[in-house]
Design a protein around this motif. Structure first.
Motif, PDB file in Angstrom:
ATOM      1  N   UNK A 240       0.704  -0.883   0.325  1.00  0.00           N
ATOM      2  CA  UNK A 240       0.299   0.063  -0.049  1.00  0.00           C
ATOM      3  C   UNK A 240       0.661   0.847   0.491  1.00  0.00           C
ATOM      4  N   UNK A 241       0.384   2.248   0.995  1.00  0.00           N
ATOM      5  CA  UNK A 241       0.969   3.625   0.820  1.00  0.00           C
ATOM      6  C   UNK A 241       1.900   3.177   1.368  1.00  0.00           C
TER       7      UNK A 241
ATOM      8  N   UNK B 280       5.265  12.145  -4.415  1.00  0.00           N
ATOM      9  CA  UNK B 280       4.884  13.292  -4.925  1.00  0.00           C
ATOM     10  C   UNK B 280       5.272  13.984  -3.414  1.00  0.00           C
ATOM     11  N   UNK B 281       4.363  14.171  -2.487  1.00  0.00           N
ATOM     12  CA  UNK B 281       3.974  14.483  -1.281  1.00  0.00           C
ATOM     13  C   UNK B 281       5.178  13.718  -0.792  1.00  0.00           C
ATOM     14  N   UNK B 282       5.510  12.149  -0.298  1.00  0.00           N
ATOM     15  CA  UNK B 282       6.147  11.961   0.307  1.00  0.00           C
ATOM     16  C   UNK B 282       7.145  12.705   0.150  1.00  0.00           C
ATOM     17  N   UNK B 283       8.316  12.617  -0.447  1.00  0.00           N
ATOM     18  CA  UNK B 283       9.463  12.575  -1.007  1.00  0.00           C
ATOM     19  C   UNK B 283       9.464  14.290  -1.134  1.00  0.00           C
ATOM     20  N   UNK B 284       8.282  15.492  -1.162  1.00  0.00           N
ATOM     21  CA  UNK B 284       8.635  17.016  -0.557  1.00  0.00           C
ATOM     22  C   UNK B 284       9.068  16.788   0.861  1.00  0.00           C
ATOM     23  N   UNK B 285       8.293  15.973   1.821  1.00  0.00           N
ATOM     24  CA  UNK B 285       8.885  16.076   3.200  1.00  0.00           C
ATOM     25  C   UNK B 285       9.392  15.203   3.679  1.00  0.00           C
ATOM     26  N   UNK B 286      10.176  14.501   2.368  1.00  0.00           N
ATOM     27  CA  UNK B 286      11.375  13.824   3.383  1.00  0.00           C
ATOM     28  C   UNK B 286      12.536  14.394   2.386  1.00  0.00           C
ATOM     29  N   UNK B 287      12.262  15.646   1.806  1.00  0.00           N
ATOM     30  CA  UNK B 287      13.375  16.645   1.512  1.00  0.00           C
ATOM     31  C   UNK B 287      14.098  17.837   2.048  1.00  0.00           C
ATOM     32  N   UNK B 288      15.190  18.216   1.636  1.00  0.00           N
ATOM     33  CA  UNK B 288      15.084  19.640   1.766  1.00  0.00           C
ATOM     34  C   UNK B 288      13.900  20.641   1.581  1.00  0.00           C
ATOM     35  N   UNK B 289      13.490  20.115   0.261  1.00  0.00           N
ATOM     36  CA  UNK B 289      12.041  20.773   0.069  1.00  0.00           C
ATOM     37  C   UNK B 289      11.431  21.696   1.473  1.00  0.00           C
TER      38      UNK B 289
ATOM     39  N   UNK C  53       8.304   4.039   0.227  1.00  0.00           N
ATOM     40  CA  UNK C  53       9.768   2.628  -0.342  1.00  0.00           C
ATOM     41  C   UNK C  53      10.045   2.849  -1.817  1.00  0.00           C
ATOM     42  N   UNK C  54       9.068   2.553  -2.468  1.00  0.00           N
ATOM     43  CA  UNK C  54       9.293   3.067  -4.001  1.00  0.00           C
ATOM     44  C   UNK C  54      10.096   4.111  -4.333  1.00  0.00           C
ATOM     45  N   UNK C  55       9.293   5.382  -4.074  1.00  0.00           N
ATOM     46  CA  UNK C  55       9.651   6.339  -4.348  1.00  0.00           C
ATOM     47  C   UNK C  55      11.583   7.629  -3.652  1.00  0.00           C
ATOM     48  N   UNK C  56      11.284   6.850  -2.936  1.00  0.00           N
ATOM     49  CA  UNK C  56      12.783   6.830  -2.016  1.00  0.00           C
ATOM     50  C   UNK C  56      14.251   5.946  -2.699  1.00  0.00           C
ATOM     51  N   UNK C  57      13.075   4.651  -3.479  1.00  0.00           N
ATOM     52  CA  UNK C  57      14.088   3.690  -3.855  1.00  0.00           C
ATOM     53  C   UNK C  57      14.611   4.532  -5.234  1.00  0.00           C
ATOM     54  N   UNK C  58      13.992   4.854  -5.589  1.00  0.00           N
ATOM     55  CA  UNK C  58      14.115   5.687  -7.218  1.00  0.00           C
ATOM     56  C   UNK C  58      14.714   6.938  -7.261  1.00  0.00           C
TER      57      UNK C  58
ATOM     58  N   UNK D  24     -11.023   6.680  -7.101  1.00  0.00           N
ATOM     59  CA  UNK D  24     -10.016   6.560  -5.514  1.00  0.00           C
ATOM     60  C   UNK D  24      -8.521   5.915  -5.942  1.00  0.00           C
ATOM     61  N   UNK D  25      -8.294   6.724  -5.654  1.00  0.00           N
ATOM     62  CA  UNK D  25      -5.958   6.931  -5.098  1.00  0.00           C
ATOM     63  C   UNK D  25      -5.626   6.036  -5.320  1.00  0.00           C
ATOM     64  N   UNK D  26      -4.762   5.593  -6.777  1.00  0.00           N
ATOM     65  CA  UNK D  26      -4.293   4.433  -6.603  1.00  0.00           C
ATOM     66  C   UNK D  26      -2.876   4.833  -4.845  1.00  0.00           C
ATOM     67  N   UNK D  27      -1.910   4.328  -4.933  1.00  0.00           N
ATOM     68  CA  UNK D  27      -1.126   3.895  -4.098  1.00  0.00           C
ATOM     69  C   UNK D  27       0.514   5.655  -4.169  1.00  0.00           C
ATOM     70  N   UNK D  28       0.374   4.988  -5.358  1.00  0.00           N
ATOM     71  CA  UNK D  28       1.850   5.799  -6.199  1.00  0.00           C
ATOM     72  C   UNK D  28       0.800   7.472  -6.501  1.00  0.00           C
ATOM     73  N   UNK D  29      -0.282   7.430  -5.598  1.00  0.00           N
ATOM     74  CA  UNK D  29      -0.296   9.612  -5.581  1.00  0.00           C
ATOM     75  C   UNK D  29       0.749   9.820  -4.405  1.00  0.00           C
ATOM     76  N   UNK D  30       0.762   9.564  -3.834  1.00  0.00           N
ATOM     77  CA  UNK D  30       0.930   8.998  -2.449  1.00  0.00           C
ATOM     78  C   UNK D  30       2.461  10.104  -2.727  1.00  0.00           C
TER      79      UNK D  30
END
Length: 272
Positions: A22-23, A242-251, A28-33, A234-240
């Motif tokens: 899921x989410x 962009x926001x996850x990467x934003x909050x994990x980064x210096x942005x 994990x996938x976007x951070x791995x990428x 309904x959202x797909x888990x991948x929709x999260x």
């Protein structure tokens, strides 16, 4: 600053609870990428092993441990082992959660006796609070032990739009658990700001994941839910991601105590 610098998470050590599907898996996938180093926690050993193997094959470093957020001692130990492995902890996604079953009204609008207040068992109430609220506290507590000494870190909690609005078709224990988690985010953000640790929340709406028995993966249920979502899906888990990467980064350096909905406009009301 260029976008690749602004959103750079390369070599950051990022821990995710509920990471096997899921989410959590999408995060994990976007951070791995983007070449982060991963710490994956989940109670489902088989799914965790599969996720770990797949992500490792992409070339990223993965440290995986079976962990139940309800077991605080074991969770602290798992965090300690991860930090011993990598030497540092940069970011934590407190994402593990469970559904609360159907609410007192079904998706078609009829009353559902099984979701009524008097039908909620002690065990059901306690389980939802234990994972969705106490588990978030335990995760934050385990993380800050390693972040405060460095005076830096990021904590991101998966709450829900149910934290701020009533939803009759969702089991009642879910609302106070998520509302409590959202308020915990604000309290923790206030306390930890002095240590340069940001604490924020992602508040999903209807996502097609395994939560709630995976009922939103049903095309019929998803179609019913979509009628109440302005973006009509309904959202797909991948929709999260962009926001996850934003909050994990210096942005997101100067964002803390925020709860950001990601719900296709559902919390705004029906558009038509």
């Amino acid at each position: 600053m260029k976008v690749e610098q602004l959103f750079d998470v390369k070599d950051n050590v990022v821990a995710i609870t509920g990471a096997a599907s899921g989410i959590g898996l999408a995060i994990a996938e976007v951070l791995a990428a983007n070449q982060a180093r991963l710490v994956l926690f989940d109670i489902d050993k088989a799914s965790l092993a599969a996720a770990s193997d797949r992500l490792t094959q992409t070339g990223v470093e993965v440290f995986a441990r079976a962990a139940d957020v309800r077991d605080r001692r074991a969770l602290r130990q798992a965090f300690d082992e991860a930090v011993a492995h990598y030497g540092v902890l940069d970011t934590v996604f407190a994402n593990a959660g469970i559904g609360a079953g159907p609410g007192f009204v079904g998706l078609e609008g009829a009353r559902y006796p099984g979701g009524a207040l008097e039908a909620i068992t002690d065990n059901h109430w306690d389980d939802v609070i234990a994972v969705n609220l106490s588990g978030v506290f335990a995760t934050i507590q385990a993380a800050v032990r390693h972040m405060k000494s460095r005076r830096m870190g990021r904590i991101i909690v998966t709450t829900s739009i149910a934290s701020s609005r009533n939803q009759a078709w969702i089991g009642t224990p879910y609302m106070p658990a998520k509302a409590g988690a959202a308020h915990l985010v604000r309290q923790a953000a206030l306390e930890l700001a002095e240590f340069n640790i940001t604490v924020n929340a992602i508040a999903p709406g209807a996502f097609a994941t395994n939560i709630g028995g995976g009922r939103l993966k049903s095309a019929e249920v998803a179609a019913t839910m979509s009628r109440n979502i302005p973006q009509r899906r309904v959202a797909d888990p991948q929709d999260v991601q962009g926001l996850a990467l934003l909050l994990a980064s210096r942005a997101s350096n100067f964002i803390t105590g925020a709860e950001i909905p990601i719900d296709g406009g559902a919390s705004l009301g029906r558009g038509s």
